[in-house]
Design a protein around this motif. Structure first.
Motif, PDB file in Angstrom:
ATOM      1  N   THR A  67     -25.624  39.067 -34.077  1.00 38.85           N
ATOM      2  CA  THR A  67     -25.697  38.412 -32.760  1.00 38.85           C
ATOM      3  C   THR A  67     -24.436  38.767 -31.970  1.00 38.85           C
ATOM      4  OG1 THR A  67     -24.607  36.388 -33.530  1.00 38.85           O
ATOM      5  CG2 THR A  67     -27.031  36.497 -33.727  1.00 38.85           C
ATOM      6  N   MET A  68     -24.495  38.477 -30.657  1.00 41.83           N
ATOM      7  CA  MET A  68     -23.334  38.748 -29.774  1.00 41.83           C
ATOM      8  C   MET A  68     -23.092  37.534 -28.866  1.00 41.83           C
ATOM      9  SD  MET A  68     -23.690  42.723 -28.587  1.00 41.83           S
ATOM     10  CE  MET A  68     -23.587  44.076 -29.747  1.00 41.83           C
ATOM     11  N   PRO A  69     -22.532  36.454 -29.381  1.00 40.71           N
ATOM     12  CA  PRO A  69     -22.290  35.274 -28.542  1.00 40.71           C
ATOM     13  C   PRO A  69     -21.212  35.485 -27.475  1.00 40.71           C
ATOM     14  CG  PRO A  69     -21.316  34.999 -30.714  1.00 40.71           C
ATOM     15  CD  PRO A  69     -22.145  36.246 -30.787  1.00 40.71           C
ATOM     16  N   SER A  70     -20.380  36.525 -27.634  1.00 40.10           N
ATOM     17  CA  SER A  70     -19.297  36.742 -26.661  1.00 40.10           C
ATOM     18  C   SER A  70     -19.644  37.789 -25.613  1.00 40.10           C
ATOM     19  CB  SER A  70     -18.020  37.155 -27.396  1.00 40.10           C
ATOM     20  OG  SER A  70     -18.209  38.395 -28.069  1.00 40.10           O
ATOM     21  N   LEU A  71     -20.940  38.117 -25.462  1.00 39.14           N
ATOM     22  CA  LEU A  71     -21.336  39.046 -24.406  1.00 39.14           C
ATOM     23  C   LEU A  71     -20.844  38.554 -23.037  1.00 39.14           C
ATOM     24  CD1 LEU A  71     -25.007  40.025 -25.313  1.00 39.14           C
ATOM     25  CD2 LEU A  71     -23.125  41.630 -24.898  1.00 39.14           C
ATOM     26  N   PRO A  72     -20.472  39.483 -22.113  1.00 43.54           N
ATOM     27  CA  PRO A  72     -20.130  39.050 -20.746  1.00 43.54           C
ATOM     28  C   PRO A  72     -21.254  38.200 -20.154  1.00 43.54           C
ATOM     29  CG  PRO A  72     -19.555  41.348 -21.035  1.00 43.54           C
ATOM     30  CD  PRO A  72     -20.325  40.937 -22.262  1.00 43.54           C
ATOM     31  N   VAL A  73     -20.865  37.100 -19.492  1.00 42.05           N
ATOM     32  CA  VAL A  73     -21.858  36.171 -18.972  1.00 42.05           C
ATOM     33  C   VAL A  73     -22.614  36.806 -17.809  1.00 42.05           C
ATOM     34  CG1 VAL A  73     -20.513  34.159 -19.676  1.00 42.05           C
ATOM     35  CG2 VAL A  73     -20.202  35.120 -17.397  1.00 42.05           C
ATOM     36  N   ASP A  74     -23.841  36.297 -17.591  1.00 40.20           N
ATOM     37  CA  ASP A  74     -24.601  36.740 -16.431  1.00 40.20           C
ATOM     38  C   ASP A  74     -23.896  36.264 -15.156  1.00 40.20           C
ATOM     39  OD1 ASP A  74     -26.378  37.824 -18.168  1.00 40.20           O
ATOM     40  OD2 ASP A  74     -27.911  36.279 -17.929  1.00 40.20           O
ATOM     41  N   PHE A  75     -23.807  37.184 -14.139  1.00 45.01           N
ATOM     42  CA  PHE A  75     -23.055  36.864 -12.923  1.00 45.01           C
ATOM     43  C   PHE A  75     -23.713  37.563 -11.745  1.00 45.01           C
ATOM     44  CE2 PHE A  75     -19.144  37.757 -10.239  1.00 45.01           C
ATOM     45  CZ  PHE A  75     -19.063  36.474  -9.739  1.00 45.01           C
ATOM     46  N   TRP A 122     -30.120  58.180 -37.916  1.00 46.46           N
ATOM     47  CA  TRP A 122     -30.871  59.391 -37.563  1.00 46.46           C
ATOM     48  C   TRP A 122     -31.463  59.307 -36.149  1.00 46.46           C
ATOM     49  CZ3 TRP A 122     -31.363  57.004 -42.384  1.00 46.46           C
ATOM     50  CH2 TRP A 122     -30.758  57.682 -43.437  1.00 46.46           C
ATOM     51  N   GLY A 123     -31.109  58.220 -35.378  1.00 46.68           N
ATOM     52  CA  GLY A 123     -31.563  58.082 -34.017  1.00 46.68           C
ATOM     53  C   GLY A 123     -32.894  57.375 -33.851  1.00 46.68           C
ATOM     54  N   GLN A 124     -33.439  56.803 -34.930  1.00 46.72           N
ATOM     55  CA  GLN A 124     -34.720  56.101 -34.837  1.00 46.72           C
ATOM     56  C   GLN A 124     -34.476  54.656 -34.417  1.00 46.72           C
ATOM     57  OE1 GLN A 124     -36.883  55.907 -38.499  1.00 46.72           O
ATOM     58  NE2 GLN A 124     -38.679  54.947 -37.577  1.00 46.72           N
ATOM     59  N   LYS A 125     -35.184  54.226 -33.330  1.00 44.74           N
ATOM     60  CA  LYS A 125     -35.034  52.842 -32.873  1.00 44.74           C
ATOM     61  C   LYS A 125     -35.674  51.899 -33.878  1.00 44.74           C
ATOM     62  CE  LYS A 125     -37.413  51.382 -29.351  1.00 44.74           C
ATOM     63  NZ  LYS A 125     -37.874  51.198 -27.950  1.00 44.74           N
ATOM     64  N   VAL A 126     -34.892  50.938 -34.355  1.00 49.43           N
ATOM     65  CA  VAL A 126     -35.401  49.993 -35.353  1.00 49.43           C
ATOM     66  C   VAL A 126     -35.503  48.576 -34.808  1.00 49.43           C
ATOM     67  CG1 VAL A 126     -34.517  51.394 -37.261  1.00 49.43           C
ATOM     68  CG2 VAL A 126     -33.077  49.601 -36.263  1.00 49.43           C
ATOM     69  N   TYR A 127     -34.898  48.335 -33.573  1.00 48.77           N
ATOM     70  CA  TYR A 127     -34.950  46.973 -33.031  1.00 48.77           C
ATOM     71  C   TYR A 127     -34.702  47.038 -31.527  1.00 48.77           C
ATOM     72  CZ  TYR A 127     -33.770  42.071 -32.151  1.00 48.77           C
ATOM     73  OH  TYR A 127     -33.729  40.789 -31.656  1.00 48.77           O
ATOM     74  N   GLU A 128     -35.374  46.145 -30.774  1.00 49.46           N
ATOM     75  CA  GLU A 128     -35.159  46.023 -29.327  1.00 49.46           C
ATOM     76  C   GLU A 128     -35.455  44.605 -28.898  1.00 49.46           C
ATOM     77  OE1 GLU A 128     -36.476  48.111 -25.050  1.00 49.46           O
ATOM     78  OE2 GLU A 128     -37.482  48.674 -26.936  1.00 49.46           O
ATOM     79  N   SER A 129     -34.636  44.052 -27.968  1.00 43.80           N
ATOM     80  CA  SER A 129     -34.868  42.701 -27.458  1.00 43.80           C
ATOM     81  C   SER A 129     -34.278  42.589 -26.066  1.00 43.80           C
ATOM     82  CB  SER A 129     -34.232  41.657 -28.387  1.00 43.80           C
ATOM     83  OG  SER A 129     -34.377  40.357 -27.833  1.00 43.80           O
ATOM     84  N   ASP A 130     -34.975  41.752 -25.203  1.00 39.78           N
ATOM     85  CA  ASP A 130     -34.418  41.467 -23.881  1.00 39.78           C
ATOM     86  C   ASP A 130     -33.875  40.045 -23.805  1.00 39.78           C
ATOM     87  OD1 ASP A 130     -36.718  39.983 -23.949  1.00 39.78           O
ATOM     88  OD2 ASP A 130     -37.652  40.939 -22.191  1.00 39.78           O
ATOM     89  N   ALA A 131     -33.748  39.406 -24.992  1.00 42.59           N
ATOM     90  CA  ALA A 131     -33.215  38.044 -25.049  1.00 42.59           C
ATOM     91  C   ALA A 131     -31.715  38.088 -25.271  1.00 42.59           C
ATOM     92  CB  ALA A 131     -33.904  37.253 -26.159  1.00 42.59           C
ATOM     93  N   ARG A 132     -31.003  37.345 -24.441  1.00 37.73           N
ATOM     94  CA  ARG A 132     -29.552  37.333 -24.569  1.00 37.73           C
ATOM     95  C   ARG A 132     -29.106  36.750 -25.917  1.00 37.73           C
ATOM     96  NH1 ARG A 132     -25.224  37.447 -21.021  1.00 37.73           N
ATOM     97  NH2 ARG A 132     -23.382  36.397 -21.833  1.00 37.73           N
ATOM     98  N   ASP A 133     -29.890  35.788 -26.498  1.00 33.72           N
ATOM     99  CA  ASP A 133     -29.535  35.155 -27.779  1.00 33.72           C
ATOM    100  C   ASP A 133     -30.290  35.797 -28.946  1.00 33.72           C
ATOM    101  OD1 ASP A 133     -32.008  34.313 -27.016  1.00 33.72           O
ATOM    102  OD2 ASP A 133     -31.694  32.186 -27.484  1.00 33.72           O
ATOM    103  N   PHE A 134     -30.438  37.122 -28.887  1.00 33.70           N
ATOM    104  CA  PHE A 134     -31.175  37.837 -29.937  1.00 33.70           C
ATOM    105  C   PHE A 134     -30.542  37.595 -31.312  1.00 33.70           C
ATOM    106  CE2 PHE A 134     -27.755  40.686 -28.754  1.00 33.70           C
ATOM    107  CZ  PHE A 134     -27.355  41.230 -29.962  1.00 33.70           C
TER     108      PHE A 134
END
Length: 640
Positions: free
Chosen positions: A575-583, A597-609
């Motif tokens: 997780t990344m709780p210290s991400l820059p806040v939305d502004f 090897w460059g293969q995408k294994v995860y994707e999310s558009d949720a800030r609290d992923f």
């Protein structure tokens, strides 16, 4: 600098004699003229001949529709080209003093002009070039030269090469002042100011020269000849006359070399031709000249006695004594003078004026009428002149000429009272501006603003106060530097008054303010306290830089670089709780995790992923993107 010239015409007495004399075929009655060369742009110059012509007795057939100018190399007299100058203007010359004019006197100004090209490949000779136009003939009644009816004129102008030391060399010749239709009175001082300015800022030197006759003769009649190269013959003076004595008198006609002031007290009646040269210098080197010859008619005028003026300081019973007294103008004191002026000639119209001698700042104002008519010799006129309260000589003695002039012909007569004075200003204490803004950064500078950070959506308020020990009227203002304060929601209200002013500033920033601030993120506001009343006001200013920050306090961005998804409840997820806040427009967009090897294994558009690994240990790479285009890249190790 400009060269100023005077155009002078005949009197009725002379013209009566001319009415009875037949005109010959070559009697063109040319009065005078001058050439002019002005830079326009690129390689283009305007070449102009101003020709002055007797409109009453001149031969109408001599009003040429065009004249030919020749351009010659000065060092060799070789002709470079011929230029046909078409007639573009035909107007009448006016009198300096219309009241002195006569309906039987009339001179035309004929303007011949054309744009020419002085290209850098041709006009490179260091010796320079000259322009000449030749025409015959002069007025038959000229009394100071031999055979005036057969004497021609050569209009002459010198100009430098257009290239010097490999660079373009631009020069416009001194401009000729518009001609005047005046005459001189025998045994009376005649004067005129020829001095002026040159558009290039060159220095000018004036001298008297013998008018050029050139190659034209009366035999050519009314035909304008093709100009030939120098040397040009000059007119022949009558016995006892010459270049330094063209119009005899005490003094004879002369010109001040530096000021260009023409002066003569003529002794004899008649029509006199004279020549003046204006040479221009740049950095001490002569680069060109222009010549003008013209006519001055001297006649017997009615006696005109000069007016008389006296000056008194306010409250004084004695007249001011020029050269002995010095007026001292103090703050709060009376700063006015009373001028009394009269003229022994009945029905004279007198005019009062003031002219600074050794200063340029306007320093006086007449508060009463400055002109009037003296009905009898005992009649006296009065004017009041006042120095403004803000006149300041800074400890020096200023000189002011107070001049009374009559309307006598041909030129007004004057009386001048030179007033010496000193003037001081009332002291002014600068107002004081205080505020609740943070102090300016050290070292203090007018251009160094204090910084105020305001959280998005939260209201910020500040107060300002101004005080003035002199009780001058104070005004408080605020202005955005490059933006409209009201458009971003800033509010400023002020209560202004004598010796005191107060103001309040408030702001609740929104996202539109962030967009206005641009990339640097700051909005500059200039707060100003101005005072009215003192001669030298001392305004005070505060420059504040407002920055909009997120409402939630940002943490230091420290993403983890290892997770242990073993189910023990400790560090099981990435997780990344210290991400820059939305502004405003800066918002979290997505996170993507890739294998080595460059293969995408995860994707999310949720800030609290929460990502628990891909089921296998190893090194993985992530990419975090925001809506404003910012990106964060890194790696995380999964340890089973």
């Amino acid at each position: 600098m400009k060269c100023f010239w005077t155009a002078l015409r005949f009197s009725p007495w002379l013209l009566l004699g001319l009415l009875l004399a037949p005109l010959g075929a070559s009697a063109t009655h040319i009065v005078g003229g001058e050439l002019d060369l002005q830079y326009k742009s690129g390689s283009t110059y305007a070449l102009t001949l101003n020709l002055y012509f007797d409109a009453i007795y001149g031969d109408p057939n001599a009003l040429d529709q065009s004249l030919v100018a020749g351009i010659f190399a000065k060092g060799t007299n070789q002709r470079i080209t011929l230029v046909t100058l078409p007639l573009t203007s035909n107007t009448f010359v006016q009198y300096t003093n219309p009241a002195c004019s006569s309906g039987s006197l009339s001179t035309r100004k004929l303007v011949y002009t054309k744009d020419i090209t002085l290209d850098a490949a041709t006009y490179t000779n260091a010796a320079g070039y000259y322009v000449a136009v030749e025409r015959c003939c002069r007025n038959v009644s000229i009394s100071n030269i031999v055979n005036p009816g057969g004497a021609a004129q050569a209009f002459y102008l010198e100009f430098p090469a257009v290239v010097r030391s490999g660079a373009a060399f631009i020069d416009s010749t001194p401009r000729i002042f518009p001609p005047l239709g005046d005459y001189a009175c025998r045994n009376e001082l005649f004067y005129y100011d020829f001095g002026g300015q040159d558009v290039d800022g060159d220095s000018l030197v004036y001298d008297m020269v013998t008018p050029l006759n050139g190659h034209a003769t009366a035999a050519v009649g009314n035909t304008a000849p093709t100009p030939l190269g120098a040397p040009y013959s000059t007119v022949s003076w009558n016995a006892g006359l010459g270049t330094a004595n063209q119009i005899p008198g005490s003094p004879a006609l002369g010109i001040d070399a530096h000021t260009g002031r023409l002066t003569v007290r003529p002794r004899d009646l008649g029509l006199f031709v004279f020549g003046v040269r204006c040479s221009e210098y740049r950095r001490g080197v002569k680069i060109g000249e222009t010549r003008r010859d013209f006519q001055l008619y001297v006649l017997a005028c009615p006696t005109n006695v000069a007016p008389k003026a006296t000056v008194r300081a306010a409250g004084s019973t004695v007249a001011y004594r020029p050269g002995r007294d010095t007026l001292r103008l103090l703050p709060g004191g009376n700063r006015c003078l009373t001028i009394r002026y009269t003229d022994p000639d009945p029905n004279s119209v007198l005019t009062m004026s003031a002219r600074p001698v050794n200063f340029t700042t306007p320093a006086v104002a007449f508060t009463t009428s400055t002109s009037g008519t003296v009905r009898t010799a005992a009649d006296t006129l009065t004017a009041t002149l006042c120095f403004p309260d803000c006149t300041d000589t800074k400890g020096k003695v200023y000189l002011l000429d107070i001049i009374v002039a009559d309307n006598g012909c041909s030129l007004p007569k004057h009386d001048t009272v030179r007033v010496a004075f000193t003037a001081a200003l009332a002291p002014n204490t600068a107002p004081v501006l205080t505020s609740s803004f943070p102090p300016a950064p050290l070292p203090v500078s007018d251009q160094a603003p204090a910084v105020v950070r305001v959280a998005l959506g939260q209201r910020y308020t500040a107060t300002l106060a101004g005080l003035d020990a002199d009780r001058d009227a104070l005004t408080m203002t605020a202005a955005g530097v490059g933006f409209d304060m009201a458009a971003v929601g800033m509010q400023f209200t002020a209560q202004n008054g004598a010796g005191q002013a107060n103001a309040t500033f408030s702001w609740e920033p929104a996202c539109d303010a962030v967009a206005t601030a641009g990339e640097d993120g700051g909005l500059l506001v200039r707060f100003r306290l101005a005072e009215a009343g003192p001669c030298v006001p001392v305004p005070q200013e505060r420059l504040i830089r407002f920055e909009v920050v997120p409402a939630a306090q940002e943490q230091a961005f420290l993403p983890p670089n290892i997770i242990t998804p073993n189910g023990d409840g400790q560090n099981d997820y990435f997780t990344m709780p210290s991400l820059p806040v939305d502004f405003c427009d800066r918002k979290f967009a997505s996170i993507k995790v890739f294998s080595r090897w460059g293969q995408k294994v995860y994707e999310s558009d949720a800030r609290d992923f929460h990502w628990g690994g891909a089921g296998a240990g190893g090194l993985y790479y992530y990419l975090v993107t925001y809506t404003d285009g910012r990106k964060f890249k890194g790696w995380v190790e999964v340890v089973p």
